[in-house]
Design a protein around this motif. Structure first.
Motif, PDB file in Angstrom:
ATOM      1  N   MET A 240       0.844  -1.174   0.003  1.00 45.19           N
ATOM      2  CA  MET A 240       0.040   0.088   0.019  1.00 45.19           C
ATOM      3  C   MET A 240       0.979   1.221  -0.054  1.00 45.19           C
ATOM      4  N   THR A 241       1.975   1.151   0.720  1.00 43.88           N
ATOM      5  CA  THR A 241       2.911   2.534   0.983  1.00 43.88           C
ATOM      6  C   THR A 241       3.547   2.602  -0.477  1.00 43.88           C
ATOM      7  N   LEU A 242       4.141   1.505  -0.935  1.00 48.68           N
ATOM      8  CA  LEU A 242       4.612   1.675  -2.220  1.00 48.68           C
ATOM      9  C   LEU A 242       3.812   2.418  -3.271  1.00 48.68           C
ATOM     10  N   ALA A 243       2.597   1.937  -3.402  1.00 47.51           N
ATOM     11  CA  ALA A 243       1.609   2.534  -4.475  1.00 47.51           C
ATOM     12  C   ALA A 243       1.112   3.623  -4.093  1.00 47.51           C
ATOM     13  N   TYR A 244       0.810   4.209  -2.687  1.00 49.71           N
ATOM     14  CA  TYR A 244       0.232   5.597  -2.261  1.00 49.71           C
ATOM     15  C   TYR A 244       1.144   5.941  -1.066  1.00 49.71           C
ATOM     16  N   PRO A 245       2.268   6.554  -1.276  1.00 52.47           N
ATOM     17  CA  PRO A 245       3.344   6.937  -0.078  1.00 52.47           C
ATOM     18  C   PRO A 245       2.642   7.876   0.900  1.00 52.47           C
ATOM     19  N   GLN A 246       1.546   8.567   0.415  1.00 50.42           N
ATOM     20  CA  GLN A 246       0.933   9.640   1.329  1.00 50.42           C
ATOM     21  C   GLN A 246      -0.366   9.076   1.751  1.00 50.42           C
ATOM     22  N   ALA A 247      -0.534   7.731   1.950  1.00 48.76           N
ATOM     23  CA  ALA A 247      -1.641   7.059   2.596  1.00 48.76           C
ATOM     24  C   ALA A 247      -1.586   7.120   3.959  1.00 48.76           C
ATOM     25  N   ALA A 248      -2.007   8.057   4.796  1.00 47.01           N
ATOM     26  CA  ALA A 248      -1.757   7.988   6.115  1.00 47.01           C
ATOM     27  C   ALA A 248      -2.245   6.785   6.797  1.00 47.01           C
ATOM     28  N   GLU A 249      -3.286   6.239   6.463  1.00 48.44           N
ATOM     29  CA  GLU A 249      -3.937   5.105   7.233  1.00 48.44           C
ATOM     30  C   GLU A 249      -2.985   3.992   7.024  1.00 48.44           C
ATOM     31  N   ALA A 250      -2.745   3.599   5.749  1.00 49.21           N
ATOM     32  CA  ALA A 250      -1.711   2.724   5.598  1.00 49.21           C
ATOM     33  C   ALA A 250      -0.360   2.662   6.427  1.00 49.21           C
TER      34      ALA A 250
ATOM     35  N   ILE B 283      11.371   1.944  14.197  1.00 43.12           N
ATOM     36  CA  ILE B 283      10.474   1.919  12.837  1.00 43.12           C
ATOM     37  C   ILE B 283       9.148   2.448  13.075  1.00 43.12           C
ATOM     38  N   ALA B 284       8.473   2.050  14.266  1.00 39.45           N
ATOM     39  CA  ALA B 284       6.955   2.320  14.433  1.00 39.45           C
ATOM     40  C   ALA B 284       6.974   3.858  14.666  1.00 39.45           C
ATOM     41  N   ALA B 285       7.853   4.604  15.139  1.00 38.45           N
ATOM     42  CA  ALA B 285       7.764   5.984  15.438  1.00 38.45           C
ATOM     43  C   ALA B 285       8.053   6.669  14.165  1.00 38.45           C
ATOM     44  N   GLU B 286       8.867   6.098  13.420  1.00 36.58           N
ATOM     45  CA  GLU B 286       9.132   6.863  12.074  1.00 36.58           C
ATOM     46  C   GLU B 286       7.854   6.697  11.206  1.00 36.58           C
TER      47      GLU B 286
ATOM     48  N   ARG C  66       5.423   9.884   9.965  1.00 36.64           N
ATOM     49  CA  ARG C  66       5.046  10.002   8.256  1.00 36.64           C
ATOM     50  C   ARG C  66       3.542  10.072   8.392  1.00 36.64           C
ATOM     51  N   ALA C  67       2.663   9.161   9.068  1.00 37.41           N
ATOM     52  CA  ALA C  67       1.468   9.178   9.061  1.00 37.41           C
ATOM     53  C   ALA C  67       0.817  10.384   9.657  1.00 37.41           C
ATOM     54  N   ALA C  68       1.395  10.878  10.773  1.00 37.93           N
ATOM     55  CA  ALA C  68       1.171  11.996  11.350  1.00 37.93           C
ATOM     56  C   ALA C  68       1.025  13.291  10.728  1.00 37.93           C
ATOM     57  N   ILE C  69       2.142  13.518   9.508  1.00 36.71           N
ATOM     58  CA  ILE C  69       2.396  14.550   8.759  1.00 36.71           C
ATOM     59  C   ILE C  69       1.324  14.420   7.567  1.00 36.71           C
ATOM     60  N   ALA C  70       1.114  13.269   7.307  1.00 39.77           N
ATOM     61  CA  ALA C  70       0.317  13.054   6.000  1.00 39.77           C
ATOM     62  C   ALA C  70      -1.043  13.418   6.381  1.00 39.77           C
TER      63      ALA C  70
ATOM     64  N   ILE D  47      -4.301   8.953  14.770  1.00 44.57           N
ATOM     65  CA  ILE D  47      -2.889   8.877  14.473  1.00 44.57           C
ATOM     66  C   ILE D  47      -1.825   9.888  15.407  1.00 44.57           C
ATOM     67  N   GLN D  48      -2.318  10.881  15.760  1.00 40.22           N
ATOM     68  CA  GLN D  48      -1.399  11.846  16.526  1.00 40.22           C
ATOM     69  C   GLN D  48      -1.067  11.166  17.910  1.00 40.22           C
ATOM     70  N   HIS D  49      -2.299  10.700  18.501  1.00 41.26           N
ATOM     71  CA  HIS D  49      -1.920   9.774  19.772  1.00 41.26           C
ATOM     72  C   HIS D  49      -1.108   8.782  19.729  1.00 41.26           C
ATOM     73  N   ASP D  50      -1.253   7.757  18.538  1.00 35.03           N
ATOM     74  CA  ASP D  50      -0.406   6.870  18.430  1.00 35.03           C
ATOM     75  C   ASP D  50       1.070   7.025  18.160  1.00 35.03           C
ATOM     76  N   HIS D  51       1.181   8.056  17.286  1.00 33.63           N
ATOM     77  CA  HIS D  51       2.444   8.712  17.085  1.00 33.63           C
ATOM     78  C   HIS D  51       3.157   8.976  18.588  1.00 33.63           C
ATOM     79  N   ALA D  52       2.396   9.652  19.556  1.00 36.74           N
ATOM     80  CA  ALA D  52       3.034  10.062  20.676  1.00 36.74           C
ATOM     81  C   ALA D  52       3.385   8.868  21.503  1.00 36.74           C
ATOM     82  N   GLN D  53       2.600   7.844  21.588  1.00 38.51           N
ATOM     83  CA  GLN D  53       2.954   6.702  22.277  1.00 38.51           C
ATOM     84  C   GLN D  53       4.157   5.797  21.712  1.00 38.51           C
ATOM     85  N   ALA D  54       4.003   5.967  20.342  1.00 35.55           N
ATOM     86  CA  ALA D  54       5.572   5.360  20.015  1.00 35.55           C
ATOM     87  C   ALA D  54       6.664   5.938  20.195  1.00 35.55           C
TER      88      ALA D  54
END
Length: 808
Positions: free
Chosen positions: A35-45, A61-64, A68-72, A79-86
């Motif tokens: 999914m991310t190869l086909a759509y690099p800006q797919a935040a949910e993927a 790797i999870a935090a990275e 990217r998902a949080a920016i997208a 997504i912001q919460h899970d990024h914080a937890q990571a």
């Protein structure tokens, strides 16, 4: 499956979620990659890819990926919460705070977000911000128990103990299975000295989560404070198996070894802690105590000195002085204390601890008789002349830590000095002033229900295989259980077979914790009618307890036949023949005389080895007379020395045996004193090691004559000697402490071993040693009549009648 459109992406995303939720992480990872190869800006993927990486343990790797998902998708709170937890999971706490803030801006009504950012602030030690966010969370969700529990932990870290306890109480009222709240509640109660009540929440936490490290550590600490050392050791070993570097558990383990007298084990527990914290004054102090127990006294002195240099405070100074005094260096000990007094006076601090230590820390082996009547004793005697002049004025803030007071030397040695009874009263008076400001229950007189049993408590730190322990075993065995309930109470100072025998006879056994204040509350709560202190003068812990009123009737007697000097001890019980006429004046308590011996002893077993075998075992020369003085060296006072010297001078080839002390300092110090004044015979004394009562009995039967110090009669020595038919030479004085053996001889009507003045003592010893036929006749007379000494109950029948009458 190829991804050619957004509909394909949606189908692949649903497929990947199914894989993730069913635990097929590798397959879910492969789907996310497509999914991310086909759509690099797919935040949910990308978000799902981060969740997969977290599940796989790849935090960075999870935090990275989540970054990217949080920016997208900057408007997705989840997504912001899970990024914080990571970010938090990989230790990037400051970045996690920023991510939590972005999530809160998107979803300001989520209590979980406020609680999580508060937890992160706690990790950053920014406690005010943490507290603020916990309160915001509680405004949104006041009935969520976990938030109250986390708030309690924050308040505890901030020093708000009352608030922390209230928050934990609220959390547990909402849910009684929150382990962290249970553990914190137990820790708070431990900190407050509420050791018994701390055990309940800690046990509940361990039922819910048996391997919880903090709960095990705290519960082990609670058991340790309560004197339940076996349980404490089990808990602490579990903790160290989970985490060998747990400093708190290792420190408590070291304290446990120190309290149980295991110096070598304590050294092992402390070494790692000191390697990590070489300048910790408390650890240096503990290491000094461990080295002292292990017999490495010069190293102990060095560590106590290092503790002082590291800021160890009063306790380190006091322990250094005690160590020096016990090593026989009384001058240095007094100098250490005086320097501390001078320093405190210069800076305006209270000097009560050190002035008291200077007064109570008697030089145990004075060089001569005159040295016994030194400034320390004169100070104590002066205290009794005018109460108003006593220079001890302790405010509530200046009270000495009771655990520190328990390290004071025992006061009974004052009885060995000139005017010993007056000195004991002075020491008791001083102790009462020391402990008068503590917050302990005062048990008032009350009416006992008519016809009910008398509740009797027996207190001693010597319920072991020694004279006092055996006396207590006889007391407990003699009491009628139809009339009395017996509670055995003892400080945590070691156990052996005699302890087990006493415990088996008692109705209730109460091992006391380390803190005497807590012990006082425990004893007061037992609702006893009578509290019998067998030997309060024998150790500072028991003396401290006896200074308080913890039962309506408090008595002493049996263990140490001398006054306690304490106003809260009402009566002192002795055998009627222990004191001469007018003995009442030697006691601050009401003196109660009992018929008989006031000892319920058992006859020692016969020795089966022949005299020749016994002499070979103890390396005794059959061609020379052998005398034995089996008492501790601290009761062999300077006025006994000339009697020993005269016996050895007149019996020119004789040898005197002494029991080797536990501490070599006594050997050296007593030997120096004797050699200084009686060098011509000092070479004919030898120390032997005795490790058990059986050893002592065989030694008694191997020698020709046993000598007893005129200053002090052991509680059970006469029963051992006379039960075996061994002549014991005694010189009774006026006081009970020097007449116990004489009472035994009166009971069996054999007086050949009783002397009536110093010259008679020497002559009696020489006659028994040199005239073998005479000694044989005396020994047989003793053996034939000694049976009347054992199993006597008349004293104890009168004792029980007296207690029932007084406790009514």
């Amino acid at each position: 499956m190829a991804i050619r459109s957004l509909s394909d992406l949606g189908e692949m995303f649903r497929f990947a979620i199914d894989l993730f939720e069913t635990g097929q992480l590798a397959e879910a990872e492969s789907a996310c990659r497509k999914m991310t190869l086909a759509y690099p800006q797919a935040a949910e993927a990308m978000h799902l890819a981060g969740l997969v990486a977290m599940k796989q343990g790849n935090g960075d790797i999870a935090a990275e990926r989540m970054g990217r998902a949080a920016i997208a998708d900057a408007n997705n709170a989840e997504i912001q919460h899970d990024h914080a937890q990571a970010l938090k999971a990989v230790g990037k706490l400051r970045e996690a705070v920023g991510a939590f803030k972005r999530a809160i801006r998107l979803c300001p009504d989520s209590p979980a977000l406020y609680c999580n950012i508060a937890n992160t602030y706690r990790q950053l030690d920014e406690l005010e911000l943490a507290h603020e966010n916990y309160m915001l969370a509680l405004r949104l969700a006041p009935d969520v128990a976990e938030i109250h529990a986390n708030l309690g932990a924050c308040q505890y870290a901030m020093g708000d103990i009352a608030g922390a306890e209230e928050s934990c109480t609220t959390a547990l009222r909402l849910r009684d299975d929150i382990v962290n709240a249970l553990v914190l509640m137990g820790q708070i109660r431990l900190d407050q000295g509420r050791t018994v009540s701390a055990s309940e929440p800690l046990l509940r936490a361990l039922e819910l989560q048996p391997g919880h490290q903090r709960a095990l550590t705290a519960y082990g600490d609670a058991l340790f404070r309560l004197g339940q050392f076996a349980g404490a050791l089990h808990c602490l070993r579990q903790v160290l198996a989970l985490d060998p570097q747990d400093a708190g558990a290792r420190r408590t383990l070291a304290l446990l070894y120190l309290r149980t007298g295991q110096g070598t084990e304590a050294i092992g527990a402390l070494e790692a802690l000191l390697n990590a914290n070489p300048n910790d004054p408390e650890l240096l102090l503990m290491m000094g105590e461990a080295l002292s127990l292990a017999g490495r006294h010069s190293e102990a002195v060095e560590r106590f000195g290092a503790s002082i240099g590291a800021g160890g405070g009063d306790d380190a100074v006091f322990r250094l002085a005690v160590e020096l005094a016990e090593e026989g260096d009384a001058a240095s000990a007094q100098s250490v204390l005086q320097n501390a007094i001078d320093r405190k006076i210069a800076i305006g601090e209270n000097t009560a601890l050190f002035r008291t230590a200077r007064r109570l820390l008697f030089a145990p082996v004075p060089a001569d008789l005159a040295a016994q009547n030194d400034e320390v004793v004169r100070d104590l005697l002066d205290d009794t002349l005018d109460d108003d002049d006593l220079d001890l004025d302790l405010g509530q803030s200046d009270l000495i830590d009771p655990i520190t007071l328990t390290r004071f030397p025992p006061v009974w040695r004052a009885a060995l000095r000139p005017e010993g009874d007056a000195q004991l009263r002075a020491v008791g008076h001083y102790w009462e002033r020391l402990v008068s400001g503590y917050d302990v229950p005062h048990v008032a007189a009350r009416t006992r229900p008519k016809g009910g049993k008398v509740r009797l408590g027996v207190v001693s730190a010597n319920m072991r295989d020694n004279g006092i322990g055996r006396w207590i075993a006889g007391l407990v065995r003699a009491i009628d259980r139809d009339r009395f309930d017996i509670t055995v109470i003892r400080p945590p100072l070691g156990e052996d077979d005699i302890t087990a025998r006493i415990d088996a006879e008692a109705d209730l056994v109460v091992p006391l914790p380390l803190d005497p204040l807590h012990s006082a509350r425990v004893i007061a709560g037992l609702d006893l009618d009578v509290l019998h202190y067998a030997d309060p003068q024998a150790d500072a812990y028991t003396m401290l307890l006896a200074s308080w009123r913890l039962a309506p009737l408090q008595i002493a007697g049996g263990g140490i036949a001398a006054t306690t000097g304490l106003a809260n001890i009402d009566c002192h019980l002795i055998a009627e023949d222990w004191e001469t006429a007018g003995g009442e004046t030697r006691f601050s308590e009401e003196l109660i005389r009992l018929p008989g011996l006031f000892v319920n002893a058992t006859r020692p077993d016969e020795i089966t080895l022949s005299p020749g075998d016994l002499q070979r075992r103890w390396r005794i020369d059959q061609d020379r007379n052998t005398y034995l003085c089996p008492q501790p060296l601290d009761v062999l006072t300077a006025d006994f020395d000339p009697l020993i010297a005269e016996i050895l001078r007149l019996d020119e080839t004789a040898e005197l045996l002494l029991i080797a002390p536990e501490r070599d300092s006594w050997d050296a110090a007593w030997g120096r004193r004797f050699a200084l004044n009686y060098a011509d015979v000092a070479g004919r004394m030898r120390f032997v090691s005795v490790h058990s009562r059986a050893d002592l009995h065989s030694l008694l039967c191997a020698v020709d004559v046993v000598l007893e110090s005129p200053a002090w009669n052991d509680a059970m020595l006469a029963f051992d000697c006379l039960g075996l038919g061994v002549p014991l030479v005694t010189l009774p004085g006026k006081g009970a402490r020097s007449r116990r053996s004489h009472t035994c001889y009166r009971q069996i009507s054999v007086f050949d071993c009783v002397a009536y003045h110093s010259a008679d003592y020497v002559e009696t010893a020489l006659t028994l040693a040199t005239d073998k036929r005479r000694r044989s006749v005396v020994s047989q007379a003793i053996r034939n009549r000694a049976h009347v000494l054992f199993g006597q109950r008349s004293s104890f029948e009168t004792y029980m009648n007296f207690l029932e009458d007084r406790a009514a």
